[in-house]
Design an enzyme around this catalytic site. Structure first.
Site, PDB file in Angstrom:
ATOM      1  N   ASP A  23       0.866  -1.186   0.000  1.00  0.00           N
ATOM      2  CA  ASP A  23       0.000   0.000   0.000  1.00  0.00           C
ATOM      3  C   ASP A  23       0.902   1.235   0.000  1.00  0.00           C
ATOM      4  OD1 ASP A  23      -2.456   1.517   0.200  1.00  0.00           O
ATOM      5  OD2 ASP A  23      -1.904   1.963   2.260  1.00  0.00           O
ATOM      6  N   SER A  24       0.322   2.371  -0.372  1.00  0.00           N
ATOM      7  CA  SER A  24       1.079   3.616  -0.336  1.00  0.00           C
ATOM      8  C   SER A  24       1.521   3.923   1.101  1.00  0.00           C
ATOM      9  CB  SER A  24       0.214   4.765  -0.862  1.00  0.00           C
ATOM     10  OG  SER A  24      -0.958   4.868  -0.079  1.00  0.00           O
ATOM     11  N   TYR A  55      -0.768   8.705  -2.300  1.00  0.00           N
ATOM     12  CA  TYR A  55      -0.725   8.583  -3.756  1.00  0.00           C
ATOM     13  C   TYR A  55      -1.951   9.257  -4.406  1.00  0.00           C
ATOM     14  CZ  TYR A  55       2.877   4.810  -3.922  1.00  0.00           C
ATOM     15  OH  TYR A  55       4.020   4.057  -3.866  1.00  0.00           O
ATOM     16  N   GLY A  56      -3.021   9.385  -3.611  1.00  0.00           N
ATOM     17  CA  GLY A  56      -4.353   9.709  -4.136  1.00  0.00           C
ATOM     18  C   GLY A  56      -4.449  10.877  -5.101  1.00  0.00           C
ATOM     19  N   CYS A  86      -4.369  -1.399  -2.185  1.00  0.00           N
ATOM     20  CA  CYS A  86      -4.517   0.042  -2.360  1.00  0.00           C
ATOM     21  C   CYS A  86      -5.389   0.255  -3.591  1.00  0.00           C
ATOM     22  CB  CYS A  86      -3.126   0.652  -2.556  1.00  0.00           C
ATOM     23  SG  CYS A  86      -3.148   2.409  -2.949  1.00  0.00           S
ATOM     24  N   ASN A  87      -6.496   0.938  -3.423  1.00  0.00           N
ATOM     25  CA  ASN A  87      -7.392   1.173  -4.560  1.00  0.00           C
ATOM     26  C   ASN A  87      -6.760   2.079  -5.598  1.00  0.00           C
ATOM     27  OD1 ASN A  87     -10.340   0.085  -3.904  1.00  0.00           O
ATOM     28  ND2 ASN A  87      -9.361   0.713  -1.999  1.00  0.00           N
ATOM     29  N   THR A  88      -6.033   3.096  -5.119  1.00  0.00           N
ATOM     30  CA  THR A  88      -5.427   4.060  -6.033  1.00  0.00           C
ATOM     31  C   THR A  88      -4.422   3.352  -6.943  1.00  0.00           C
ATOM     32  OG1 THR A  88      -5.676   5.658  -4.248  1.00  0.00           O
ATOM     33  CG2 THR A  88      -4.306   6.320  -6.108  1.00  0.00           C
ATOM     34  N   GLU A 171      -3.485   9.443   7.879  1.00  0.00           N
ATOM     35  CA  GLU A 171      -2.034   9.205   7.950  1.00  0.00           C
ATOM     36  C   GLU A 171      -1.391  10.060   9.051  1.00  0.00           C
ATOM     37  OE1 GLU A 171       0.478   7.600   5.410  1.00  0.00           O
ATOM     38  OE2 GLU A 171      -1.163   6.205   5.124  1.00  0.00           O
ATOM     39  N   CYS A 205     -11.262   2.834  -0.364  1.00  0.00           N
ATOM     40  CA  CYS A 205      -9.892   3.235  -0.043  1.00  0.00           C
ATOM     41  C   CYS A 205      -9.562   2.472   1.230  1.00  0.00           C
ATOM     42  CB  CYS A 205      -9.798   4.736   0.201  1.00  0.00           C
ATOM     43  SG  CYS A 205      -8.194   5.241   0.862  1.00  0.00           S
ATOM     44  N   THR A 206      -8.414   1.806   1.220  1.00  0.00           N
ATOM     45  CA  THR A 206      -8.105   0.909   2.334  1.00  0.00           C
ATOM     46  C   THR A 206      -7.789   1.661   3.629  1.00  0.00           C
ATOM     47  OG1 THR A 206      -5.819   0.745   1.539  1.00  0.00           O
ATOM     48  CG2 THR A 206      -7.360  -0.963   0.831  1.00  0.00           C
ATOM     49  N   HIS A 207      -7.655   2.990   3.537  1.00  0.00           N
ATOM     50  CA  HIS A 207      -7.483   3.788   4.761  1.00  0.00           C
ATOM     51  C   HIS A 207      -8.813   4.036   5.484  1.00  0.00           C
ATOM     52  CE1 HIS A 207      -3.558   4.787   3.071  1.00  0.00           C
ATOM     53  NE2 HIS A 207      -3.266   5.504   4.144  1.00  0.00           N
TER      54      HIS A 207
HETATM   55  N1  DGL Z   1      -4.994   3.183   0.703  1.00  0.00           N
HETATM   56  C1  DGL Z   1      -5.001   3.826  -0.566  1.00  0.00           C
HETATM   57  C2  DGL Z   1      -6.254   3.468  -1.358  1.00  0.00           C
HETATM   58  O1  DGL Z   1      -6.871   2.452  -1.080  1.00  0.00           O
HETATM   59  C3  DGL Z   1      -4.863   5.301  -0.403  1.00  0.00           C
HETATM   60  C4  DGL Z   1      -4.174   6.083  -0.796  1.00  0.00           C
HETATM   61  C5  DGL Z   1      -3.334   7.245  -0.927  1.00  0.00           C
HETATM   62  O2  DGL Z   1      -3.891   8.298  -1.252  1.00  0.00           O
HETATM   63  O3  DGL Z   1      -2.154   7.043  -0.780  1.00  0.00           O
HETATM   64  O4  DGL Z   1      -6.606   4.152  -2.296  1.00  0.00           O
END
Ligand code: DGL
Length: 289
Positions: A23-24, A55-56, A86-88, A171, A205-207
């Site tokens: 993940d990011s 990353y978003g 990570c979805n992104t 974060e 989003c996994t966050h």
């Molecule tokens: N956990 C990432 C997701 O699922 C998030 C991302 C990020 O913006 O880094 O999209």
């Protein structure tokens, strides 16, 4: 004694064929927690690119470059299979990695994402056939959920909302503070205003599972809030059953190793514990090629 232990870990890692989870930052740990719950015996390496997260809001090229560098690093650690938790990264980099980058690698290696497994089942959660997808700008702008849900559940209407401030809040450990309420409500109001028929909100989003309580608190009581962790874990169980050639390759010594691209591993361990719901001891990973 320390050197003997460090040496045994090194030798174990050398022979292991772990499942890599990427993940990011910390969000992928919510998926890893579910995967570990359903497949506890396997070996795992988690890599959070915390030095370059979030990353978003980044460009397609940058997200692809960072993700591919991290996937290659996980391959170098012996992972035959990498999950982009990570979805992104799944939205912006997975297709190029699967269709282009992997061709120049050992062809038995595999990289899987979180969007397809989620899209396969999300239609089962909605009675009204209207779903709200909450994600980063990258995920929403990619249109990946519109395409994938359209493929598996064409009768479902999908509404999307980018929530660019949620990942930075999480974060930075602000997600459970009162200040976060304003931003939770802000994006929720926007998605719910798109249709009164939405009965399911997908945390794409996994966050976001860390904001789940606040999201529920600001949503009408009859709206379901769905996180992806268990969905992705169940899909991985199914994948390994359907791919015994991969399952046989993966080692099962029950090890977990955590890596961060930030040199302050203590900081990573502190936040990671919140996402993973267990103590984490990480090491620094020099990823950049
Ligand atoms: N956990 C990432 C997701 O699922 C998030 C991302 C990020 O913006 O880094 O999209």
């Amino acid at each position: 004694m320390f050197f003997r232990n460090a040496f045994s870990i090194f030798v174990l890692m050398l022979n292991n064929k772990p499942i890599g989870i990427f993940d990011s930052g910390y969000g992928g740990l919510t998926v890893f927690r579910s995967i570990f719950g359903q497949l506890p015996g396997y070996d795992y390496i988690y890599l959070g690119d915390t030095a370059r997260a979030p990353y978003g809001n980044r460009s397609f090229q940058t997200i692809h470059q960072y993700t591919w560098e991290c996937v290659q690093w996980l391959f170098k650690q012996g992972c035959p299979l990498v999950i982009l938790a990570c979805n992104t990264a799944s939205a912006k980099a997975l297709r190029t990695i699967q269709q282009h980058d992997l061709k120049n690698e050992d062809t038995s290696k595999r990289v899987l994402g979180v969007i397809r497994p989620t899209a396969e089942v999300i239609g089962n959660y909605t009675a009204s056939k209207e779903i709200g997808v909450l994600g980063t700008k990258g995920t929403v702008n990619s249109g990946s959920y519109l395409i994938e849900i359209g493929h598996f559940a064409p009768d479902v209407q999908v509404y999307q909302q980018a929530c660019p401030l949620w990942v930075p809040l999480i974060e930075n450990g602000e997600h459970d503070k009162p200040g976060a309420d304003y931003f939770v409500k802000e994006y929720l109001d926007q998605i719910l205003a798109q249709s009164a028929g939405i009965d399911t909100l997908l945390l794409a989003c996994t966050h976001y599972p860390l904001l789940a309580e606040k999201i529920k608190a600001y949503s009408p009581a009859d709206i379901k809030v769905v996180a992806q962790g268990d969905i992705v874990a169940a899909s991985l169980v199914d994948y390994l059953q359907r791919h015994p050639e991969m399952d046989e390759k993966l080692t099962r010594n029950g090890t977990q190793h955590f890596f961060t691209t930030t040199d302050d591993t203590a900081d990573f361990d502190h936040y990671a514990e919140i996402f993973f719901s267990a103590k984490v001891k990480s090491s620094y990973a020099e990823v950049k090629c």
